[in-house]
Design a protein around this motif. Structure first.
Motif, PDB file in Angstrom:
ATOM      1  N   ARG A   1      -5.319   7.408   7.831  1.00 33.31           N
ATOM      2  CA  ARG A   1      -5.849   6.043   7.888  1.00 33.31           C
ATOM      3  C   ARG A   1      -4.993   5.088   7.073  1.00 33.31           C
ATOM      4  O   ARG A   1      -4.752   3.941   7.476  1.00 33.31           O
ATOM      5  CB  ARG A   1      -7.297   6.024   7.401  1.00 33.31           C
ATOM      6  N   LEU A   2      -4.530   5.536   5.926  1.00 32.09           N
ATOM      7  CA  LEU A   2      -3.665   4.683   5.104  1.00 32.09           C
ATOM      8  C   LEU A   2      -2.352   4.387   5.817  1.00 32.09           C
ATOM      9  O   LEU A   2      -1.836   3.261   5.740  1.00 32.09           O
ATOM     10  CB  LEU A   2      -3.383   5.358   3.760  1.00 32.09           C
ATOM     11  N   GLU A   3      -1.816   5.369   6.504  1.00 30.63           N
ATOM     12  CA  GLU A   3      -0.578   5.129   7.233  1.00 30.63           C
ATOM     13  C   GLU A   3      -0.812   4.127   8.361  1.00 30.63           C
ATOM     14  O   GLU A   3       0.035   3.268   8.628  1.00 30.63           O
ATOM     15  CB  GLU A   3      -0.029   6.449   7.791  1.00 30.63           C
ATOM     16  N   ALA A   4      -1.973   4.200   9.019  1.00 28.12           N
ATOM     17  CA  ALA A   4      -2.304   3.212  10.047  1.00 28.12           C
ATOM     18  C   ALA A   4      -2.429   1.819   9.438  1.00 28.12           C
ATOM     19  O   ALA A   4      -2.009   0.821  10.042  1.00 28.12           O
ATOM     20  CB  ALA A   4      -3.601   3.610  10.751  1.00 28.12           C
ATOM     21  N   LEU A   5      -3.008   1.735   8.235  1.00 24.87           N
ATOM     22  CA  LEU A   5      -3.124   0.451   7.546  1.00 24.87           C
ATOM     23  C   LEU A   5      -1.740  -0.102   7.217  1.00 24.87           C
ATOM     24  O   LEU A   5      -1.476  -1.297   7.373  1.00 24.87           O
ATOM     25  CB  LEU A   5      -3.956   0.616   6.275  1.00 24.87           C
ATOM     26  N   ARG A   6      -0.856   0.759   6.749  1.00 20.08           N
ATOM     27  CA  ARG A   6       0.503   0.317   6.451  1.00 20.08           C
ATOM     28  C   ARG A   6       1.201  -0.198   7.710  1.00 20.08           C
ATOM     29  O   ARG A   6       1.856  -1.241   7.684  1.00 20.08           O
ATOM     30  CB  ARG A   6       1.297   1.470   5.832  1.00 20.08           C
TER      31      ARG A   6
ATOM     32  N   VAL B   1       0.858  -1.183   0.000  1.00 23.42           N
ATOM     33  CA  VAL B   1       0.000   0.000   0.000  1.00 23.42           C
ATOM     34  C   VAL B   1       0.897   1.237   0.000  1.00 23.42           C
ATOM     35  O   VAL B   1       1.707   1.420   0.905  1.00 23.42           O
ATOM     36  CB  VAL B   1      -0.934   0.012   1.235  1.00 23.42           C
ATOM     37  N   ASP B   2       0.747   2.047  -1.019  1.00 21.06           N
ATOM     38  CA  ASP B   2       1.562   3.261  -1.121  1.00 21.06           C
ATOM     39  C   ASP B   2       1.030   4.331  -0.177  1.00 21.06           C
ATOM     40  O   ASP B   2      -0.192   4.484  -0.016  1.00 21.06           O
ATOM     41  CB  ASP B   2       1.552   3.802  -2.555  1.00 21.06           C
ATOM     42  N   PRO B   3       1.910   5.100   0.442  1.00 23.86           N
ATOM     43  CA  PRO B   3       1.445   6.198   1.300  1.00 23.86           C
ATOM     44  C   PRO B   3       0.793   7.288   0.471  1.00 23.86           C
ATOM     45  O   PRO B   3       1.012   7.387  -0.743  1.00 23.86           O
ATOM     46  CB  PRO B   3       2.733   6.687   1.973  1.00 23.86           C
ATOM     47  N   LEU B   4      -0.009   8.081   1.121  1.00 26.05           N
ATOM     48  CA  LEU B   4      -0.662   9.225   0.481  1.00 26.05           C
ATOM     49  C   LEU B   4      -0.059  10.489   1.075  1.00 26.05           C
ATOM     50  O   LEU B   4      -0.154  10.716   2.285  1.00 26.05           O
ATOM     51  CB  LEU B   4      -2.171   9.170   0.727  1.00 26.05           C
ATOM     52  N   ALA B   5       0.583  11.296   0.244  1.00 27.95           N
ATOM     53  CA  ALA B   5       1.289  12.486   0.712  1.00 27.95           C
ATOM     54  C   ALA B   5       0.384  13.713   0.613  1.00 27.95           C
ATOM     55  O   ALA B   5       0.073  14.152  -0.510  1.00 27.95           O
ATOM     56  CB  ALA B   5       2.563  12.701  -0.100  1.00 27.95           C
ATOM     57  N   PRO B   6      -0.045  14.297   1.743  1.00 23.91           N
ATOM     58  CA  PRO B   6      -0.874  15.510   1.678  1.00 23.91           C
ATOM     59  C   PRO B   6      -0.192  16.645   0.919  1.00 23.91           C
ATOM     60  O   PRO B   6      -0.862  17.435   0.256  1.00 23.91           O
ATOM     61  CB  PRO B   6      -1.089  15.862   3.152  1.00 23.91           C
ATOM     62  N   ALA B   7       1.142  16.735   0.995  1.00 17.03           N
ATOM     63  CA  ALA B   7       1.841  17.811   0.285  1.00 17.03           C
ATOM     64  C   ALA B   7       1.607  17.713  -1.217  1.00 17.03           C
ATOM     65  O   ALA B   7       1.443  18.742  -1.902  1.00 17.03           O
ATOM     66  CB  ALA B   7       3.334  17.755   0.600  1.00 17.03           C
ATOM     67  N   ALA B   8       1.599  16.497  -1.746  1.00 14.47           N
ATOM     68  CA  ALA B   8       1.340  16.320  -3.178  1.00 14.47           C
ATOM     69  C   ALA B   8      -0.087  16.729  -3.519  1.00 14.47           C
ATOM     70  O   ALA B   8      -0.342  17.299  -4.590  1.00 14.47           O
ATOM     71  CB  ALA B   8       1.597  14.869  -3.577  1.00 14.47           C
ATOM     72  N   TRP B   9      -1.021  16.432  -2.626  1.00 16.70           N
ATOM     73  CA  TRP B   9      -2.406  16.842  -2.850  1.00 16.70           C
ATOM     74  C   TRP B   9      -2.515  18.367  -2.867  1.00 16.70           C
ATOM     75  O   TRP B   9      -3.189  18.943  -3.735  1.00 16.70           O
ATOM     76  CB  TRP B   9      -3.313  16.270  -1.767  1.00 16.70           C
TER      77      TRP B   9
END
Length: 347
Positions: A192-197, A153-161
Motif C-alpha cells: 500500500r505504501l508503494e502504491a501511495l508513493r 514517503v519512505d518505502p517499507l522493505a519487507p526484507a528488513a522486517w
C-alpha cells in the motif's frame, strides 16, 4: 509577533544546580525526550531536553522544518498552543547547556501552558470539536511540502522486517512470536505504501502528531497543542482521520463515534474542506505507527538506546505496541470509509 526570549543564563544556572533541584523540576510522562519545568522571575517555562541524534545534520534539518511549522502557526494566532521561546537574543530556538555530569544538553523552550494534560481528561465531543477546529486552522496556513508522496514517503522493505523478526527470536524476546505474526500485515502495508508513493499525492506541512499526550486542556476549556517536533509533510485526510480517532477515547479499542464526528464537525465549521480518506491515506498512518513500534523493538535489542531508562521504557512499550498493532490498523481502516458520514451527529 516577535519571539519571547529566555536568557540562556537562566538555563545554565538551572542545569548547574542539579536536576531535578532548584528552579528546574522534572515533568513525568515524556517518552522520546525529557521535559523540565523552569521557574524564573520572568515566568514559568517548559524546557525540553532533546535526546535524539542531537548534533547530526539530518536531525537538525528535520527539527528546523518542524520549528518553521510551529512558528507559522504561532504567528498566525489561530491555534491554541504553547508559545515558542527563543533561547538567545539572536533568536535561536535551540540552546546548548552544561549539565552536572559534564555533558551538554540540547534544549528547546516554551512558555508553560497552565491546564490539565489531555490524557487525564475524559474525552468528549466538545474537546474533540475544539481539536478539529485547530487542525483546520493549521491546514489553512497552506504550508506546502517541498515534494509529493513519491519523495516524502519512505518505502517499507519487507526484507528488513524479516531481519527484525529473526533478531527478536535470537534475542529471546518473549513476544517475538507475536511480532512474527504481524508479518503478513506488514507485507500488505508495504504494498500500500508503494502504491501511495506511485500516486505522487501532494502533501502539506502540519503538526503530524496530534493526540492527547501532546495536548493540554486549559482553564478556559480550549485545547492547547504541544510538541511540534515531529511537524512536517503529511496528507490532510490522513491527519484528520488519525486526529479524530486519537481524541475519541472509547472502549475495547473502538473510538467513540460521537467524538469522532465532533472532531470532523469542528474541522468543517472552521473552514476545513476534507476529501474522504482512503486506504492509501491510512497506509501513511500505519507506517508512522509501525516506525514507533520498530524503534522500540530495536531498543529492546540494544540498538538506539541512550541510557538504561530508554531501554526500560521500550521494554514496557514494545509488547503493548506489538499486541495492539493489528487491531489499530483494522480500526483506522474501518473509520476511513466512515469518517465523513453524518458529522453533524456530534452528540
Amino acid at each position: 509577533m516577535p519571539p519571547a526570549m529566555l536568557d540562556p543564563a537562566d538555563l545554565a544556572e538551572a542545569f548547574a544546580l542539579g536536576r531535578p533541584q532548584g528552579p528546574l523540576t522534572a515533568v513525568p510522562g515524556a517518552w522520546s525526550n525529557r521535559l523540565w519545568r523552569l521557574e524564573t522571575e520572568r515566568g514559568r517555562y517548559a524546557v525540553k531536553e532533546l535526546r535524539g541524534s542531537a548534533g547530526t545534520a539530518g536531525w537538525r534539518q528535520r527539527l528546523r522544518v518542524a520549528m518553521a511549522v510551529e512558528q507559522a502557526a504561532w504567528t498566525a494566532g489561530t491555534v491554541p498552543m504553547a508559545e515558542p521561546v527563543a533561547a538567545a537574543a539572536a533568536g535561536g530556538w535551540l540552546a546548548e547547556v552544561a549539565t552536572t555530569g559534564g555533558d551538554r544538553a540540547t534544549v528547546r523552550c516554551h512558555r508553560w501552558v497552565p491546564g490539565v494534560p489531555a490524557t487525564a481528561v475524559v474525552p468528549s465531543p466538545a474537546l474533540a470539536a475544539d481539536v478539529g477546529r485547530s487542525l483546520a486552522a493549521i491546514h489553512a496556513l497552506g504550508l506546502p511540502a517541498s515534494s509529493t508522496t513519491a519523495a516524502d514517503v519512505d518505502p517499507l522493505a519487507p526484507a528488513a522486517w524479516h531481519r527484525l523478526v529473526a533478531e527478536a527470536h535470537r534475542g529471546g524476546l518473549a513476544w517475538a512470536g507475536e511480532l512474527a505474526g504481524l508479518t503478513p500485515l506488514v507485507v500488505r502495508l508495504a504494498e500500500r505504501l508503494e502504491a501511495l508513493r506511485r500516486a505522487g499525492r501532494a502533501m502539506l506541512r502540519s503538526h503530524r502528531d496530534l493526540d492527547p499526550k501532546n495536548a493540554v486542556v486549559r482553564p478556559d476549556a480550549r485545547v492547547a497543542l504541544l510538541d511540534w517536533d515531529y511537524a512536517g509533510p503529511t496528507l490532510a485526510a490522513s491527519e484528520l482521520l488519525v486526529t479524530a480517532v486519537s481524541f475519541a477515547g472509547g472502549a475495547d479499542g473502538e473510538p467513540d463515534a460521537a467524538c469522532v464526528r465532533a472532531c470532523v464537525r469542528g474541522y468543517l465549521d472552521a473552514g476545513g474542506r476534507p476529501r474522504p480518506p482512503d486506504l492509501l491515506d491510512t497506509a501513511l498512518i500505519h507506517r508512522e505507527s509501525l516506525d514507533w513500534l520498530w524503534r522500540n523493538v530495536d531498543r529492546c535489542l540494544g540498538r538506539r538506546v541512550r541510557d538504561p531508562a530508554d531501554r526500560q521504557l521500550a521494554e514496557r512499550l514494545a509488547p503493548r505496541l506489538v499486541g495492539s498493532f493489528a487491531a489499530e490498523v483494522a480500526t483506522v481502516d474501518r473509520w476511513a470509509s466512515r469518517l465523513l458520514e453524518h458529522p453533524e451527529r456530534s452528540g
